[in-house]
Design an enzyme around this catalytic site. Sequence first.
Site, PDB file in Angstrom:
ATOM      1  N   THR A 121       2.528 -10.051 -34.920  1.00 31.89           N
ATOM      2  CA  THR A 121       2.793 -10.563 -33.574  1.00 31.89           C
ATOM      3  C   THR A 121       3.784  -9.701 -32.810  1.00 31.89           C
ATOM      4  O   THR A 121       4.652  -9.059 -33.404  1.00 31.89           O
ATOM      5  CB  THR A 121       3.360 -12.003 -33.680  1.00 31.89           C
ATOM      6  OG1 THR A 121       3.917 -12.382 -32.413  1.00 31.89           O
ATOM      7  CG2 THR A 121       4.477 -12.106 -34.701  1.00 31.89           C
ATOM      8  N   TYR A 145      10.264 -16.994 -36.854  1.00 33.91           N
ATOM      9  CA  TYR A 145       8.824 -16.731 -36.944  1.00 33.91           C
ATOM     10  C   TYR A 145       8.564 -15.222 -36.919  1.00 33.91           C
ATOM     11  O   TYR A 145       7.881 -14.672 -37.797  1.00 33.91           O
ATOM     12  CB  TYR A 145       8.116 -17.442 -35.780  1.00 33.91           C
ATOM     13  CG  TYR A 145       6.734 -16.927 -35.497  1.00 33.91           C
ATOM     14  CD1 TYR A 145       5.708 -17.083 -36.423  1.00 33.91           C
ATOM     15  CD2 TYR A 145       6.445 -16.282 -34.287  1.00 33.91           C
ATOM     16  CE1 TYR A 145       4.436 -16.606 -36.158  1.00 33.91           C
ATOM     17  CE2 TYR A 145       5.181 -15.810 -34.012  1.00 33.91           C
ATOM     18  CZ  TYR A 145       4.181 -15.973 -34.952  1.00 33.91           C
ATOM     19  OH  TYR A 145       2.924 -15.492 -34.687  1.00 33.91           O
TER      20      TYR A 145
HETATM   21  N1  LIG Z   1      -1.839 -17.860 -30.920  1.00 39.69           N
HETATM   22  C1  LIG Z   1      -1.192 -16.746 -30.607  1.00 39.69           C
HETATM   23  O1  LIG Z   1      -0.954 -16.466 -29.427  1.00 39.69           O
HETATM   24  C2  LIG Z   1      -0.755 -15.783 -31.688  1.00 39.69           C
HETATM   25  C3  LIG Z   1      -0.084 -14.611 -31.293  1.00 39.69           C
HETATM   26  C4  LIG Z   1       0.316 -13.720 -32.284  1.00 39.69           C
HETATM   27  C5  LIG Z   1       0.021 -13.959 -33.615  1.00 39.69           C
HETATM   28  N2  LIG Z   1      -0.627 -15.095 -33.964  1.00 39.69           N
HETATM   29  C6  LIG Z   1      -0.916 -15.315 -35.387  1.00 39.69           C
HETATM   30  O2  LIG Z   1      -2.303 -15.580 -35.550  1.00 39.69           O
HETATM   31  C7  LIG Z   1      -2.509 -16.459 -36.658  1.00 39.69           C
HETATM   32  C8  LIG Z   1      -3.367 -17.629 -36.235  1.00 39.69           C
HETATM   33  O3  LIG Z   1      -2.711 -18.330 -35.194  1.00 39.69           O
HETATM   34  P1  LIG Z   1      -3.374 -19.604 -34.485  1.00 39.69           P
HETATM   35  O4  LIG Z   1      -2.852 -19.620 -33.099  1.00 39.69           O
HETATM   36  O5  LIG Z   1      -4.824 -19.621 -34.738  1.00 39.69           O
HETATM   37  O6  LIG Z   1      -2.662 -20.773 -35.301  1.00 39.69           O
HETATM   38  P2  LIG Z   1      -3.286 -22.120 -35.891  1.00 39.69           P
HETATM   39  O7  LIG Z   1      -2.121 -22.988 -36.212  1.00 39.69           O
HETATM   40  O8  LIG Z   1      -4.325 -22.679 -34.966  1.00 39.69           O
HETATM   41  O9  LIG Z   1      -4.020 -21.660 -37.212  1.00 39.69           O
HETATM   42  C9  LIG Z   1      -3.355 -21.419 -38.416  1.00 39.69           C
HETATM   43  C10 LIG Z   1      -4.229 -21.959 -39.550  1.00 39.69           C
HETATM   44  O10 LIG Z   1      -3.601 -21.637 -40.795  1.00 39.69           O
HETATM   45  C11 LIG Z   1      -3.580 -22.802 -41.621  1.00 39.69           C
HETATM   46  N3  LIG Z   1      -2.401 -22.676 -42.502  1.00 39.69           N
HETATM   47  C12 LIG Z   1      -1.111 -22.577 -42.114  1.00 39.69           C
HETATM   48  N4  LIG Z   1      -0.314 -22.459 -43.188  1.00 39.69           N
HETATM   49  C13 LIG Z   1      -1.128 -22.481 -44.283  1.00 39.69           C
HETATM   50  C14 LIG Z   1      -0.902 -22.392 -45.688  1.00 39.69           C
HETATM   51  N5  LIG Z   1       0.340 -22.270 -46.192  1.00 39.69           N
HETATM   52  N6  LIG Z   1      -1.958 -22.422 -46.524  1.00 39.69           N
HETATM   53  C15 LIG Z   1      -3.219 -22.539 -46.024  1.00 39.69           C
HETATM   54  N7  LIG Z   1      -3.497 -22.641 -44.700  1.00 39.69           N
HETATM   55  C16 LIG Z   1      -2.456 -22.619 -43.849  1.00 39.69           C
HETATM   56  C17 LIG Z   1      -3.493 -23.965 -40.658  1.00 39.69           C
HETATM   57  O11 LIG Z   1      -3.947 -25.194 -41.197  1.00 39.69           O
HETATM   58  C18 LIG Z   1      -4.382 -23.470 -39.506  1.00 39.69           C
HETATM   59  O12 LIG Z   1      -5.720 -23.838 -39.691  1.00 39.69           O
HETATM   60  C19 LIG Z   1      -1.116 -16.830 -37.154  1.00 39.69           C
HETATM   61  O13 LIG Z   1      -0.800 -16.000 -38.255  1.00 39.69           O
HETATM   62  C20 LIG Z   1      -0.211 -16.515 -35.973  1.00 39.69           C
HETATM   63  O14 LIG Z   1       1.085 -16.185 -36.393  1.00 39.69           O
HETATM   64  C21 LIG Z   1      -1.023 -16.016 -33.035  1.00 39.69           C
HETATM   65  O1  LIG Z   2       5.573 -26.140 -22.373  1.00 41.46           O
HETATM   66  C1  LIG Z   2       5.796 -24.915 -22.316  1.00 41.46           C
HETATM   67  C2  LIG Z   2       5.268 -24.007 -23.261  1.00 41.46           C
HETATM   68  C3  LIG Z   2       5.588 -22.671 -23.141  1.00 41.46           C
HETATM   69  N1  LIG Z   2       6.379 -22.242 -22.135  1.00 41.46           N
HETATM   70  C4  LIG Z   2       6.711 -20.810 -22.015  1.00 41.46           C
HETATM   71  O2  LIG Z   2       5.497 -20.083 -21.948  1.00 41.46           O
HETATM   72  C5  LIG Z   2       5.634 -18.834 -22.614  1.00 41.46           C
HETATM   73  C6  LIG Z   2       4.545 -18.731 -23.674  1.00 41.46           C
HETATM   74  O3  LIG Z   2       4.822 -19.700 -24.685  1.00 41.46           O
HETATM   75  P1  LIG Z   2       3.814 -20.059 -25.867  1.00 41.46           P
HETATM   76  O4  LIG Z   2       4.480 -21.105 -26.697  1.00 41.46           O
HETATM   77  O5  LIG Z   2       2.461 -20.337 -25.300  1.00 41.46           O
HETATM   78  O6  LIG Z   2       3.690 -18.681 -26.624  1.00 41.46           O
HETATM   79  P2  LIG Z   2       4.825 -17.803 -27.323  1.00 41.46           P
HETATM   80  O7  LIG Z   2       4.992 -16.564 -26.501  1.00 41.46           O
HETATM   81  O8  LIG Z   2       6.040 -18.576 -27.620  1.00 41.46           O
HETATM   82  O9  LIG Z   2       4.150 -17.521 -28.720  1.00 41.46           O
HETATM   83  C7  LIG Z   2       2.770 -17.140 -28.868  1.00 41.46           C
HETATM   84  O10 LIG Z   2       2.653 -15.777 -28.808  1.00 41.46           O
HETATM   85  C8  LIG Z   2       3.542 -15.132 -29.684  1.00 41.46           C
HETATM   86  C9  LIG Z   2       3.419 -13.705 -29.356  1.00 41.46           C
HETATM   87  O11 LIG Z   2       4.066 -13.536 -28.094  1.00 41.46           O
HETATM   88  C10 LIG Z   2       3.352 -15.609 -31.096  1.00 41.46           C
HETATM   89  O12 LIG Z   2       2.901 -14.772 -32.028  1.00 41.46           O
HETATM   90  C11 LIG Z   2       3.040 -17.051 -31.321  1.00 41.46           C
HETATM   91  O13 LIG Z   2       2.336 -17.298 -32.523  1.00 41.46           O
HETATM   92  C12 LIG Z   2       2.255 -17.635 -30.222  1.00 41.46           C
HETATM   93  O14 LIG Z   2       2.393 -19.022 -30.297  1.00 41.46           O
HETATM   94  C13 LIG Z   2       7.050 -18.814 -23.211  1.00 41.46           C
HETATM   95  O15 LIG Z   2       7.886 -18.131 -22.329  1.00 41.46           O
HETATM   96  C14 LIG Z   2       7.449 -20.283 -23.232  1.00 41.46           C
HETATM   97  O16 LIG Z   2       8.822 -20.506 -23.110  1.00 41.46           O
HETATM   98  C15 LIG Z   2       6.898 -23.105 -21.189  1.00 41.46           C
HETATM   99  O17 LIG Z   2       7.624 -22.715 -20.293  1.00 41.46           O
HETATM  100  N2  LIG Z   2       6.587 -24.430 -21.316  1.00 41.46           N
END
Ligand SMILES: NC(=O)c1ccc[n+]([C@@H]2O[C@H](COP(=O)([O-])OP(=O)(O)OC[C@H]3O[C@@H](n4cnc5c(N)ncnc54)[C@H](O)[C@@H]3O)[C@@H](O)[C@H]2O)c1
Ligand SMILES: O=c1ccn([C@@H]2O[C@H](COP(=O)(O)OP(=O)(O)O[C@H]3O[C@H](CO)[C@H](O)[C@H](O)[C@H]3O)[C@@H](O)[C@H]2O)c(=O)[nH]1
Length: 337
Positions: A121, A145
């Site tokens: 990330t 994280y």
């Molecule tokens: N959503 C984003 O913007 C974002 C950005 C950067 C990185 N990531 C990374 O991408 C990956 C997926 O994110 P997401 O948004 O799909 O999250 P998500 O929470 O929707 O999916 C994560 C999945 O992993 C499973 N899981 C978590 N811990 C586990 C464990 N110990 N054993 C088995 N299963 C487990 C959960 O049940 C879930 O199905 C994560 O590694 C997250 O850090 C997400």
């Molecule tokens: O109710 C809310 C939710 C979010 N935010 C703001 O919106 C931005 C985006 O927040 P998100 O929670 O949607 O996303 P993050 O940037 O915190 O994190 C996401 O992107 C990251 C990479 O930037 C990670 O890897 C992480 O897993 C993924 O959840 C942040 O500035 C946050 O403070 C608000 O103002 N109000």
Amino acid sequence: MERTGRNVLVTGGAGYIGSHACKTLAAAGYVPVTFDSLVTGWQEAVRFGPFEPGDLSDRARLDEVFARWQPVAVMHFAALSQVGESMSQPGRYWRANVLGTLNLIEAAVAAGCRDIVFSSTCATYGDHDGLLLDEDTPQRPLNAYGASKRAIEDMLRDFGASHGVNAVIFRYFNVAGADPDGEIGEWHRPETHLIPIILEVATGQRAALTIFGEDYATPDGTCIRDYIHVSDLVDAHVLGLRWLEDGRGSRVFCLGSGHGFSVREVVEEARRVTGHAIPVAAAPRRAGDAARLVCGSRRAVEELGWQPQRTDLASMIADAWRSPRGVEEFRLRLPAG
Ligand SMILES: NC(=O)c1ccc[n+]([C@@H]2O[C@H](COP(=O)([O-])OP(=O)(O)OC[C@H]3O[C@@H](n4cnc5c(N)ncnc54)[C@H](O)[C@@H]3O)[C@@H](O)[C@H]2O)c1
Ligand SMILES: O=c1ccn([C@@H]2O[C@H](COP(=O)(O)OP(=O)(O)O[C@H]3O[C@H](CO)[C@H](O)[C@H](O)[C@H]3O)[C@@H](O)[C@H]2O)c(=O)[nH]1
């Protein structure tokens, strides 16, 4: 041993990004085998391949699943991933993400599976005074994280040197949108991500969006993020898998669009797309947030041949708006039987 040859073990395949990856992997001819504890995911989202329930903390269960499917590679999405929560419960993040991944890597190595695609990330970077971020930018995470993800990157490098593990490490920026076919979407309980929350406000499930901090050193005072469509993101994963299958070795790639949008700009765009008012309310900063995270890398385009298709924020919001936005709605849309 079942359906060997092109089996890929997808940890976190029941989650938002993992379920989209399973759909794309299946379309590309792989068998995505989901390993997931359902801690934040949904069994209903496992639709494109077999499901093996289990937690990364359970080494014996991992060994069983590797023996049964003999995957050619692992796509490792499973993690706890909320920035705010990681600041109040760091122990959970270090245990689940770092120790869980250590178990996974050791199980993979023991089973002779050495190719791993890993979800890292841009939260590993921290603040860099408005600079665009790329693979060479120093990683100085501001939250537990991001620190846990940086530690896993280090762990993968160490196992590369000692055991020949090959890792494609993708540092994602903010993943958004949903499957353009509307089959799967993004839903968490509770939801913490910006765009799904904004859409909950649009449908009246919430009264207002709480904006976390309006005093950042950005043009409108709110945090800036780089949003990338989940379909484009998972396309890059298939390219990353092929990179490993071709024996090209470990490599880090940033995945972002190169455009930053403030929280207020995302709200404005969502108002246009949905036609709803979307009230907002101000609140203090959320612990662990960087002011600005924007990708400045073209490595994935140049080296993997990645060609993102849905780069504008409006189409990400529109796809999310059309998708099932909750497990109840998703269940209703499932084909009968
Ligand atoms: N959503 C984003 O913007 C974002 C950005 C950067 C990185 N990531 C990374 O991408 C990956 C997926 O994110 P997401 O948004 O799909 O999250 P998500 O929470 O929707 O999916 C994560 C999945 O992993 C499973 N899981 C978590 N811990 C586990 C464990 N110990 N054993 C088995 N299963 C487990 C959960 O049940 C879930 O199905 C994560 O590694 C997250 O850090 C997400
Ligand atoms: O109710 C809310 C939710 C979010 N935010 C703001 O919106 C931005 C985006 O927040 P998100 O929670 O949607 O996303 P993050 O940037 O915190 O994190 C996401 O992107 C990251 C990479 O930037 C990670 O890897 C992480 O897993 C993924 O959840 C942040 O500035 C946050 O403070 C608000 O103002 N109000």
